[in-house]
Design an enzyme around this catalytic site. Structure first.
Site, PDB file in Angstrom:
ATOM      1  N   CYS A 134       7.923  65.981  24.502  1.00 12.63           N
ATOM      2  CA  CYS A 134       8.607  64.764  24.953  1.00 12.63           C
ATOM      3  C   CYS A 134      10.125  64.956  24.854  1.00 12.63           C
ATOM      4  CB  CYS A 134       8.142  63.617  24.056  1.00 12.63           C
ATOM      5  SG  CYS A 134       9.047  62.079  24.217  1.00 12.63           S
ATOM      6  N   HIS A 135      10.873  64.126  25.575  1.00 17.90           N
ATOM      7  CA  HIS A 135      12.343  64.192  25.509  1.00 17.90           C
ATOM      8  C   HIS A 135      12.882  64.002  24.105  1.00 17.90           C
ATOM      9  CE1 HIS A 135      12.625  63.936  29.912  1.00 17.90           C
ATOM     10  NE2 HIS A 135      13.774  64.517  29.687  1.00 17.90           N
ATOM     11  N   THR A 136      12.168  63.260  23.289  1.00 16.16           N
ATOM     12  CA  THR A 136      12.670  63.025  21.931  1.00 16.16           C
ATOM     13  C   THR A 136      12.643  64.322  21.120  1.00 16.16           C
ATOM     14  OG1 THR A 136      11.832  60.802  22.155  1.00 16.16           O
ATOM     15  CG2 THR A 136      12.464  61.480  19.955  1.00 16.16           C
ATOM     16  N   HIS A 140       5.546  65.009  18.258  1.00 15.70           N
ATOM     17  CA  HIS A 140       5.128  63.690  17.760  1.00 15.70           C
ATOM     18  C   HIS A 140       4.129  63.044  18.720  1.00 15.70           C
ATOM     19  CE1 HIS A 140       8.336  63.062  20.610  1.00 15.70           C
ATOM     20  NE2 HIS A 140       7.826  61.857  20.832  1.00 15.70           N
ATOM     21  N   GLU A 141       3.542  63.855  19.615  1.00 11.77           N
ATOM     22  CA  GLU A 141       2.653  63.292  20.643  1.00 11.77           C
ATOM     23  C   GLU A 141       1.368  64.118  20.641  1.00 11.77           C
ATOM     24  OE1 GLU A 141       4.270  61.656  24.670  1.00 11.77           O
ATOM     25  OE2 GLU A 141       3.437  63.624  25.088  1.00 11.77           O
ATOM     26  N   CYS A 188       1.429  50.234   7.871  1.00 17.78           N
ATOM     27  CA  CYS A 188       0.893  50.169   6.505  1.00 17.78           C
ATOM     28  C   CYS A 188       0.111  48.879   6.266  1.00 17.78           C
ATOM     29  CB  CYS A 188       2.013  50.312   5.479  1.00 17.78           C
ATOM     30  SG  CYS A 188       2.994  48.812   5.241  1.00 17.78           S
ATOM     31  N   CYS A 237       3.830  46.103   4.184  1.00 15.20           N
ATOM     32  CA  CYS A 237       5.270  45.897   4.010  1.00 15.20           C
ATOM     33  C   CYS A 237       5.674  44.565   4.664  1.00 15.20           C
ATOM     34  CB  CYS A 237       6.062  47.058   4.611  1.00 15.20           C
ATOM     35  SG  CYS A 237       6.100  47.086   6.408  1.00 15.20           S
ATOM     36  N   CYS A 271       5.360  44.637   8.507  1.00 12.34           N
ATOM     37  CA  CYS A 271       3.975  44.550   8.992  1.00 12.34           C
ATOM     38  C   CYS A 271       3.413  43.145   8.798  1.00 12.34           C
ATOM     39  CB  CYS A 271       3.079  45.555   8.267  1.00 12.34           C
ATOM     40  SG  CYS A 271       3.222  47.253   8.888  1.00 12.34           S
ATOM     41  N   CYS A 322       7.136  49.127  11.076  1.00 14.01           N
ATOM     42  CA  CYS A 322       6.745  49.248   9.662  1.00 14.01           C
ATOM     43  C   CYS A 322       7.834  49.986   8.880  1.00 14.01           C
ATOM     44  CB  CYS A 322       5.436  50.032   9.595  1.00 14.01           C
ATOM     45  SG  CYS A 322       4.872  50.444   7.948  1.00 14.01           S
ATOM     46  N   ARG A 375       9.679  54.693   6.098  1.00 12.77           N
ATOM     47  CA  ARG A 375      10.710  54.988   7.088  1.00 12.77           C
ATOM     48  C   ARG A 375      11.840  55.868   6.549  1.00 12.77           C
ATOM     49  NH1 ARG A 375      10.335  54.853  12.538  1.00 12.77           N
ATOM     50  NH2 ARG A 375      12.281  55.846  13.053  1.00 12.77           N
ATOM     51  N   CYS A 385       2.672  58.902  22.483  1.00 12.09           N
ATOM     52  CA  CYS A 385       4.053  58.461  22.740  1.00 12.09           C
ATOM     53  C   CYS A 385       4.192  57.860  24.131  1.00 12.09           C
ATOM     54  CB  CYS A 385       5.061  59.596  22.523  1.00 12.09           C
ATOM     55  SG  CYS A 385       6.760  59.074  22.808  1.00 12.09           S
ATOM     56  N   ARG A 401       4.645  65.742  32.305  1.00 16.73           N
ATOM     57  CA  ARG A 401       4.321  66.068  30.925  1.00 16.73           C
ATOM     58  C   ARG A 401       3.749  67.463  30.839  1.00 16.73           C
ATOM     59  NH1 ARG A 401       7.036  63.210  28.481  1.00 16.73           N
ATOM     60  NH2 ARG A 401       6.422  62.016  26.656  1.00 16.73           N
TER      61      ARG A 401
HETATM   62  N1  APR Z   1      19.506  56.335  37.958  1.00  8.52           N
HETATM   63  C1  APR Z   1      18.201  56.376  38.310  1.00  8.52           C
HETATM   64  N2  APR Z   1      17.327  57.280  37.870  1.00  8.52           N
HETATM   65  C2  APR Z   1      17.791  58.202  37.023  1.00  8.52           C
HETATM   66  C3  APR Z   1      19.125  58.223  36.580  1.00  8.52           C
HETATM   67  C4  APR Z   1      20.010  57.243  37.102  1.00  8.52           C
HETATM   68  N3  APR Z   1      21.287  57.206  36.754  1.00  8.52           N
HETATM   69  N4  APR Z   1      19.262  59.255  35.727  1.00  8.52           N
HETATM   70  C5  APR Z   1      18.058  59.844  35.625  1.00  8.52           C
HETATM   71  N5  APR Z   1      17.166  59.217  36.416  1.00  8.52           N
HETATM   72  C6  APR Z   1      15.748  59.515  36.569  1.00  8.52           C
HETATM   73  C7  APR Z   1      15.408  60.992  36.685  1.00  8.52           C
HETATM   74  O1  APR Z   1      15.517  61.450  38.024  1.00  8.52           O
HETATM   75  C8  APR Z   1      13.967  61.032  36.188  1.00  8.52           C
HETATM   76  O2  APR Z   1      13.026  60.851  37.216  1.00  8.52           O
HETATM   77  O3  APR Z   1      15.083  59.092  35.400  1.00  8.52           O
HETATM   78  C9  APR Z   1      13.882  59.842  35.243  1.00  8.52           C
HETATM   79  C10 APR Z   1      13.748  60.242  33.770  1.00  8.52           C
HETATM   80  O4  APR Z   1      12.505  60.799  33.621  1.00  8.52           O
HETATM   81  P1  APR Z   1      12.158  61.964  32.586  1.00  8.52           P
HETATM   82  O5  APR Z   1      13.229  62.995  32.644  1.00  8.52           O
HETATM   83  O6  APR Z   1      10.742  62.352  32.818  1.00  8.52           O
HETATM   84  O7  APR Z   1      12.296  61.228  31.164  1.00  8.52           O
HETATM   85  P2  APR Z   1      11.239  60.350  30.368  1.00  8.52           P
HETATM   86  O8  APR Z   1      10.340  61.206  29.575  1.00  8.52           O
HETATM   87  O9  APR Z   1      10.617  59.350  31.268  1.00  8.52           O
HETATM   88  O10 APR Z   1      12.198  59.607  29.348  1.00  8.52           O
HETATM   89  C11 APR Z   1      13.151  58.698  29.848  1.00  8.52           C
HETATM   90  O11 APR Z   1      13.871  57.953  27.737  1.00  8.52           O
HETATM   91  O12 APR Z   1      13.845  58.344  25.501  1.00  8.52           O
HETATM   92  C12 APR Z   1      14.462  58.593  26.667  1.00  8.52           C
HETATM   93  O13 APR Z   1      15.399  60.731  26.275  1.00  8.52           O
HETATM   94  C13 APR Z   1      14.501  60.015  27.060  1.00  8.52           C
HETATM   95  O14 APR Z   1      16.310  59.745  28.491  1.00  8.52           O
HETATM   96  C14 APR Z   1      14.919  59.863  28.464  1.00  8.52           C
HETATM   97  C15 APR Z   1      14.290  58.560  28.908  1.00  8.52           C
HETATM   98 ZN    ZN Z   2       4.267  48.359   7.173  1.00  7.34          ZN
END
Ligand code: APR
Ligand code: ZN
Length: 378
Positions: free
Chosen positions: A40-42, A62-63, A92, A95, A98, A106, A110, A170, A372
């Site tokens: 994931c992006h995180t 985390h997924e 939990c 807390c 929760c 929760c 943390r 996630c 993904r």
């Molecule tokens: N305007 C419109 N769409 C945008 C823009 C913008 N300015 N910037 C990026 N996008 C689009 C991208 O083209 C892409 O399709 O947003 C989408 C983001 O998708 P992913 O890269 O798959 O990211 P995702 O896993 O969905 O997470 C989205 O959440 O937690 C955050 O870090 C994570 O920034 C990420 C966001």
């Molecule tokens: Zn809790």
């Protein structure tokens, strides 16, 4: 014991596949064999060093989804053989957070979780030379085995395929939960989703489940249009093709009707992680009642900006984490929804690979080629 893991040794470097030591679970902890994990992006946010709160060395991820191998003392809700999804948002049930019933945030473990430690303030992972390795978000699923707190595990049905339902840990839950739990979208609502990636597509399928009438998708990448339509998007806007108009102006125009010459939609969702897009999403929400939900995570330190008049005229700005979902209580239901065909996951898992290739998953993410990627273990 020993297990194989992808270790982030230093920020900004590729992950290193290595054998690591893993201590057996202590009181309130559970040893899980991970069967599959999404990337994931995180995870990338921390791997890259952009997350200023990152702890290294660390086993990210985390997924995931897997099987309980052993339980520590005082573990009463899980036993070996149970199938589980690790939860970065634990539950939990004791807390203050929760027991209010108002939130999924929760607080039980943390502080130590944010430091990359298990609830007792220590780690179970170490390198073969003894160097401790941090946990990540209480999960560390980029390892064949991991130790997780009992309150950070949702017990799920045994017939669900790990390489699909890991995504419930996630992305799926974050997107669908933002619609159902955080926004509480009503049947017939008008809506807009900013960013049609792994999160945004799940927002769209949540909106379809909730019965939204108008689902406007916004993305700079026209290639996202086709798959977003499959998930339920009804209208598409590419901000780069607007000819001087802002995205919020475009959405306001599109949503005007005979009865409503003001325009704006009932609910907007931001899933790009861009603070300027967040402001546009607020402005696209309808004057008087529109709600804008922030889901994307911007780089550390960035600030939101909006003219207060946007809020003074009745718009609501809300944030959400893990879709407001109480993991142990609600995640099993999300797995049921997948198994019953109410939630689509398969077409979003665009790449499957072994742990050895995990760095490719980050490359695919940067290239925008994957929705993904999932790592599976034998
Ligand atoms: N305007 C419109 N769409 C945008 C823009 C913008 N300015 N910037 C990026 N996008 C689009 C991208 O083209 C892409 O399709 O947003 C989408 C983001 O998708 P992913 O890269 O798959 O990211 P995702 O896993 O969905 O997470 C989205 O959440 O937690 C955050 O870090 C994570 O920034 C990420 C966001
Ligand atoms: Zn809790």
């Amino acid at each position: 014991m020993r297990t194989t893991a992808a270790v982030a040794v230093e920020p900004g470097k590729p992950l290193e596949i290595m054998e690591v030591n893993l201590e057996l679970p202590k009181a309130g902890e559970v040893l899980v064999e991970i069967k599959a994990t999404g990337i994931c992006h995180t995870d990338e946010f921390t791997r890259s060093g952009a997350n200023k709160g990152g702890n290294f060395p660390v086993i990210l991820g985390h997924e995931g989804a897997g099987v309980v191998v052993a339980v520590g003392e005082n573990v009463s809700t899980l036993k070996p053989g149970d199938h589980v999804i690790p939860l970065y948002a634990p539950e939990c049930r004791q807390c203050h957070a929760c027991t209010t019933g108002k939130t999924n945030m929760c607080t039980a473990i943390r502080r130590n979780q944010d430091k990359g430690l298990l609830p007792d303030g220590t780690t179970r992972f170490s390198m073969l030379d003894g160097t401790p390795i941090h946990h990540y978000m209480g999960c560390s699923t980029f390892a064949n085995h991991t130790v997780v707190a009992e309150i950070s595990l949702a017990k799920i049905r045994k017939d669900a395929p790990f390489d699909k339902i890991c995504y419930v840990g996630c992305g799926v839950t974050t997107g669908v939960g933002a619609v159902i739990n955080t926004a509480g979208v009503e049947v017939g609502s008008t809506t807009a989703v900013f960013g049609l990636g792994g999160i945004g597509l799940n927002v769209i399928q949540g909106l379809r489940m909730a019965g939204a009438d108008m689902i406007i998708g916004v993305d700079l990448n026209n290639d996202k249009r086709e798959i977003a339509e499959k998930f339920g998007m009804t209208h598409f806007v590419n901000p780069a093709e607007l000819d001087g108009q802002s995205v919020s102006e475009a959405i306001i125009e599109m949503s005007k009707t005979e009865e409503d010459d003001w325009g704006g939609v009932d609910y907007t969702f931001e899933s790009t992680g861009n603070v300027h897009v967040m402001e546009e999403a607020l402005k696209a929400a309808h004057r008087g009642w529109g709600e804008s939900i922030v889901i994307g995570v911007p780089p550390s330190g960035q600030k939101l900006a909006a003219e207060p008049i946007q809020l003074l005229t009745g718009r609501v700005w809300k944030g959400t984490s893990f879709g407001g979902v109480r993991g142990r209580t609600e995640v099993p239901k999300y797995v049921d929804w997948y198994m019953d065909g109410k939630i689509e996951i398969d077409s979003m898992i665009t790449h499957i690979m072994p742990l050895e290739d995990i760095n490719k998953a980050f490359d695919l993410m940067h290239a925008g080629e994957s929705i993904r990627s999932v790592v599976t273990f034998e």
